[in-house]
Design a protein around this motif. Sequence first.
Motif, PDB file in Angstrom:
ATOM      1  N   ARG A   1      14.549  11.661  -6.816  1.00 12.81           N
ATOM      2  CA  ARG A   1      13.183  11.275  -6.476  1.00 12.81           C
ATOM      3  C   ARG A   1      12.336  11.160  -7.727  1.00 12.81           C
ATOM      4  N   LEU A   2      11.227  10.428  -7.582  1.00 15.33           N
ATOM      5  CA  LEU A   2      10.332  10.244  -8.716  1.00 15.33           C
ATOM      6  C   LEU A   2       9.805  11.570  -9.225  1.00 15.33           C
ATOM      7  N   ARG A   3       9.537  12.506  -8.334  1.00 18.52           N
ATOM      8  CA  ARG A   3       9.037  13.808  -8.797  1.00 18.52           C
ATOM      9  C   ARG A   3      10.090  14.566  -9.603  1.00 18.52           C
ATOM     10  N   ASP A   4      11.374  14.314  -9.331  1.00 14.00           N
ATOM     11  CA  ASP A   4      12.430  14.922 -10.151  1.00 14.00           C
ATOM     12  C   ASP A   4      12.409  14.329 -11.560  1.00 14.00           C
ATOM     13  N   ALA A   5      12.150  13.024 -11.651  1.00 11.44           N
ATOM     14  CA  ALA A   5      12.049  12.391 -12.966  1.00 11.44           C
ATOM     15  C   ALA A   5      10.843  12.939 -13.725  1.00 11.44           C
ATOM     16  N   ARG A   6       9.731  13.126 -13.035  1.00 10.72           N
ATOM     17  CA  ARG A   6       8.548  13.697 -13.679  1.00 10.72           C
ATOM     18  C   ARG A   6       8.838  15.099 -14.194  1.00 10.72           C
ATOM     19  N   ARG A   7       9.576  15.864 -13.404  1.00 12.57           N
ATOM     20  CA  ARG A   7       9.901  17.237 -13.804  1.00 12.57           C
ATOM     21  C   ARG A   7      10.774  17.243 -15.057  1.00 12.57           C
ATOM     22  N   LEU A   8      11.746  16.335 -15.114  1.00 10.07           N
ATOM     23  CA  LEU A   8      12.614  16.261 -16.289  1.00 10.07           C
ATOM     24  C   LEU A   8      11.807  15.880 -17.530  1.00 10.07           C
TER      25      LEU A   8
ATOM     26  N   ARG B   1      12.348   4.242 -17.481  1.00  8.04           N
ATOM     27  CA  ARG B   1      12.194   3.790 -16.100  1.00  8.04           C
ATOM     28  C   ARG B   1      12.997   4.709 -15.204  1.00  8.04           C
ATOM     29  N   PHE B   2      12.460   4.980 -14.027  1.00 10.30           N
ATOM     30  CA  PHE B   2      13.159   5.799 -13.046  1.00 10.30           C
ATOM     31  C   PHE B   2      13.864   4.911 -12.033  1.00 10.30           C
ATOM     32  N   THR B   3      15.110   5.249 -11.733  1.00  6.60           N
ATOM     33  CA  THR B   3      15.823   4.651 -10.618  1.00  6.60           C
ATOM     34  C   THR B   3      16.654   5.758  -9.983  1.00  6.60           C
TER      35      THR B   3
ATOM     36  N   ASP C   1       7.081   4.856 -14.772  1.00  5.37           N
ATOM     37  CA  ASP C   1       6.822   4.788 -13.344  1.00  5.37           C
ATOM     38  C   ASP C   1       5.747   5.802 -12.975  1.00  5.37           C
ATOM     39  N   GLY C   2       5.008   5.511 -11.910  1.00  6.72           N
ATOM     40  CA  GLY C   2       3.931   6.384 -11.495  1.00  6.72           C
ATOM     41  C   GLY C   2       2.598   5.892 -12.018  1.00  6.72           C
ATOM     42  N   ALA C   3       1.529   6.244 -11.319  1.00  4.21           N
ATOM     43  CA  ALA C   3       0.212   5.733 -11.689  1.00  4.21           C
ATOM     44  C   ALA C   3      -0.858   6.775 -11.395  1.00  4.21           C
ATOM     45  N   THR C   4      -1.716   6.977 -12.359  1.00  2.00           N
ATOM     46  CA  THR C   4      -2.917   7.781 -12.124  1.00  2.00           C
ATOM     47  C   THR C   4      -3.878   6.956 -11.267  1.00  2.00           C
ATOM     48  N   PRO C   5      -4.925   7.575 -10.720  1.00  2.00           N
ATOM     49  CA  PRO C   5      -5.890   6.784  -9.928  1.00  2.00           C
ATOM     50  C   PRO C   5      -6.463   5.598 -10.684  1.00  2.00           C
ATOM     51  N   ALA C   6      -6.736   5.760 -11.963  1.00  2.00           N
ATOM     52  CA  ALA C   6      -7.307   4.650 -12.737  1.00  2.00           C
ATOM     53  C   ALA C   6      -6.305   3.503 -12.870  1.00  2.00           C
ATOM     54  N   THR C   7      -5.044   3.846 -13.175  1.00  2.00           N
ATOM     55  CA  THR C   7      -4.010   2.808 -13.286  1.00  2.00           C
ATOM     56  C   THR C   7      -3.779   2.126 -11.950  1.00  2.00           C
TER      57      THR C   7
ATOM     58  N   VAL D   1       0.835  -1.203   0.000  1.00  2.00           N
ATOM     59  CA  VAL D   1       0.000   0.000   0.000  1.00  2.00           C
ATOM     60  C   VAL D   1       0.870   1.254   0.000  1.00  2.00           C
ATOM     61  N   VAL D   2       1.915   1.255   0.811  1.00  2.00           N
ATOM     62  CA  VAL D   2       2.814   2.412   0.854  1.00  2.00           C
ATOM     63  C   VAL D   2       3.444   2.656  -0.509  1.00  2.00           C
ATOM     64  N   HIS D   3       3.883   1.574  -1.178  1.00  2.00           N
ATOM     65  CA  HIS D   3       4.478   1.726  -2.511  1.00  2.00           C
ATOM     66  C   HIS D   3       3.457   2.287  -3.495  1.00  2.00           C
ATOM     67  N   LEU D   4       2.232   1.804  -3.412  1.00  2.00           N
ATOM     68  CA  LEU D   4       1.184   2.295  -4.310  1.00  2.00           C
ATOM     69  C   LEU D   4       0.955   3.788  -4.115  1.00  2.00           C
ATOM     70  N   VAL D   5       0.885   4.225  -2.877  1.00  2.00           N
ATOM     71  CA  VAL D   5       0.644   5.648  -2.594  1.00  2.00           C
ATOM     72  C   VAL D   5       1.794   6.500  -3.106  1.00  2.00           C
ATOM     73  N   ARG D   6       3.023   6.031  -2.932  1.00  2.00           N
ATOM     74  CA  ARG D   6       4.184   6.808  -3.372  1.00  2.00           C
ATOM     75  C   ARG D   6       4.255   6.940  -4.887  1.00  2.00           C
ATOM     76  N   GLN D   7       3.650   6.020  -5.596  1.00  2.00           N
ATOM     77  CA  GLN D   7       3.683   6.061  -7.057  1.00  2.00           C
ATOM     78  C   GLN D   7       2.549   6.895  -7.654  1.00  2.00           C
ATOM     79  N   MET D   8       1.632   7.347  -6.837  1.00  2.00           N
ATOM     80  CA  MET D   8       0.440   8.021  -7.346  1.00  2.00           C
ATOM     81  C   MET D   8       0.754   9.396  -7.941  1.00  2.00           C
ATOM     82  N   THR D   9       0.089   9.703  -9.032  1.00  2.00           N
ATOM     83  CA  THR D   9       0.133  11.029  -9.639  1.00  2.00           C
ATOM     84  C   THR D   9      -1.217  11.274 -10.292  1.00  2.00           C
ATOM     85  N   TRP D  10      -1.640  12.537 -10.342  1.00  2.00           N
ATOM     86  CA  TRP D  10      -2.950  12.824 -10.925  1.00  2.00           C
ATOM     87  C   TRP D  10      -2.942  12.666 -12.436  1.00  2.00           C
ATOM     88  N   ARG D  11      -1.819  12.975 -13.046  1.00  2.00           N
ATOM     89  CA  ARG D  11      -1.745  12.824 -14.496  1.00  2.00           C
ATOM     90  C   ARG D  11      -0.283  12.713 -14.905  1.00  2.00           C
TER      91      ARG D  11
END
Length: 600
Positions: A244-251, A235-237, A266-272, A167-177
């Motif tokens: 951080r994942l948000r740094d990868a999203r920013r790039l 893929r982000f590592t 990496d990352g998941a919208t609510p639907a995913t 559950v913690v991993h799922l929450v950390r991967q969440m993004t709205w879009r």
Amino acid sequence: MTVPPTPPPPTTSLRIADRFDGGADVAWREFGDGPLHSLPTMLRRDDGTVRDALLDVLHAASEVRVGGRSVVEHLTIGDRPSHWWMGLVHAKRWGEVGVLADLAKVLVLGDLVASLAPDEVTVALDDPSVAAAAAATVRRAAPRARVTMTGPEPRRTRAVALHLRAVVHLVRQMTWRHSAPGAGVDGAGARIAMADYLFRLPATVLDGGAYSSRYWGPLPSVIGDAGASVTWLHRFTPHDGIRRLRDARRLVRRLNAAGERHHLLDGATPATAARAAVRYVRLLRASRRLHAAAGAFVTERADLRPILGREWDGSFRGSHAMSCALLTERIAEVAASLPPHARGIYIMENQPWEFALQHAWRSAGHGPLVGVAHSTVRHWDLRYHGARRAPIGSPDGPPAPDLVAVNGPAARAALEASGMDPDRIVEVEALMYLYLGSLARSDDARGVVVLGELDAVHTQRLVDAVATVLPRTDGSVPVTFKPHPLTPSSAFAIPDRRIVPTTADIGGLLAGARCTVVGASGSAVLESACLGIPVVALLNADDLELLPVSSHPLLATVESPAALADAVVAALARPTGDPSTVDGTFHLDAALPRWRRVLA
């Protein structure tokens, strides 16, 4: 005359411990020769029998049939790939997170105990799961022996705790879009997708420039010159440049805003995330029917269940299981959203996410998929090798891309020896090593270059060992330490200020090197040897020997810091060799004629 009774035969006993100190007869984590038995030393001398036996055991569970269906079939949920290929048992991880070294030692122990037939055995190993596997193996190999275990009993992590981690991993991967890819520039040719990791990036990318990667070298330019366009999948590592994942999203957002086409896997919208959660639950339910598969982890002389039980649990419960569910759904989503692509090219290490990519790519109807074995194919890197009866790409073996691109004849030979269909393999230029074809070594090369490993503990041991060399030099020998790209230099305690950490490119470092020092997984052995630079490799009794070659005129393998110091001093005293890149290890034509034929 009374005949005296025949005295009982002498009792033979064994003590199995991590190291020889304390009266051990068998050492689990220490090299050694002589009358005592070092499992790491015995494993080093193996001719491949143990490796092949281990591959067979790891594959056997996939063939177990329950209710008329194999484990692979039970774990095929919906129109997604079988989770078996993404689970931890099949992942065959090595290093600090892996169990391959201990599994191999259990197999060696079984043969040793069967040959010695002891009456009493004491197991005194620190790792409870390894100790349980050793004890169970002794009971199989010497059924009459009395076995005593010291130390704590193995304990599995409670299922509730594993589900909480999921559950913690799922929450950390969440993004709205997700960032929408840019329009790109379509030429007259087709679209080609390239999948990689967001590291090995030049500083220009992190400083605001266009995307490029050391994985690919000039290949994207060659694709563009042919009139094709590139869609990037990443893929982000975490590493120093992108923590951080948000740094990868920013790039990725910046690159897309500049008109490039990038998708972050990496990352998941609510639907995913919702689809992934459903898949996680369905896989968990399926796994509860498959307890019989654990019987495949027992051989005639060994019992691997106490170790592989942890890998089995982690395959269906916890952060790894949730990560696989998320990646499966996200990759399927991306592949289905792409317009038709003529070809896909990806970095091939047989990581779990790659099986999701293969399945999703083909399901979406795209063109042939090429997996690029970008580095070296090593004997003990079992990710590249399948069981003897089920090689990679065979009907009963792990799935494979349409083509496997290797960087030279040595890699081809290694894959063919493991049973891969030769027609699936194509030789191409070594994109990460092209610099070897034009690198000019300094006339007064005199430095020692220390190249770190992914495992920070092993790397610290390597750096500490190199520090013992410095008192034996005249002070004029510069020592440079380059950590692995995924491990920051701040993670290490530098024991001597004359050891200078750096993040410079390896080509520039080797140009001034008189000697290279690596660990047990040092892939730079061939790079150094191609340039005529002696290499000293410090092996680790805790892990497997993952060097790309086991022997070479310029390679010295040592088992202790003291031996490393002697070998480095000897290497510094050797005459400078002539650089040689004509031995055929890598294809190094910078014009990429082989790659052009593959793309055509």
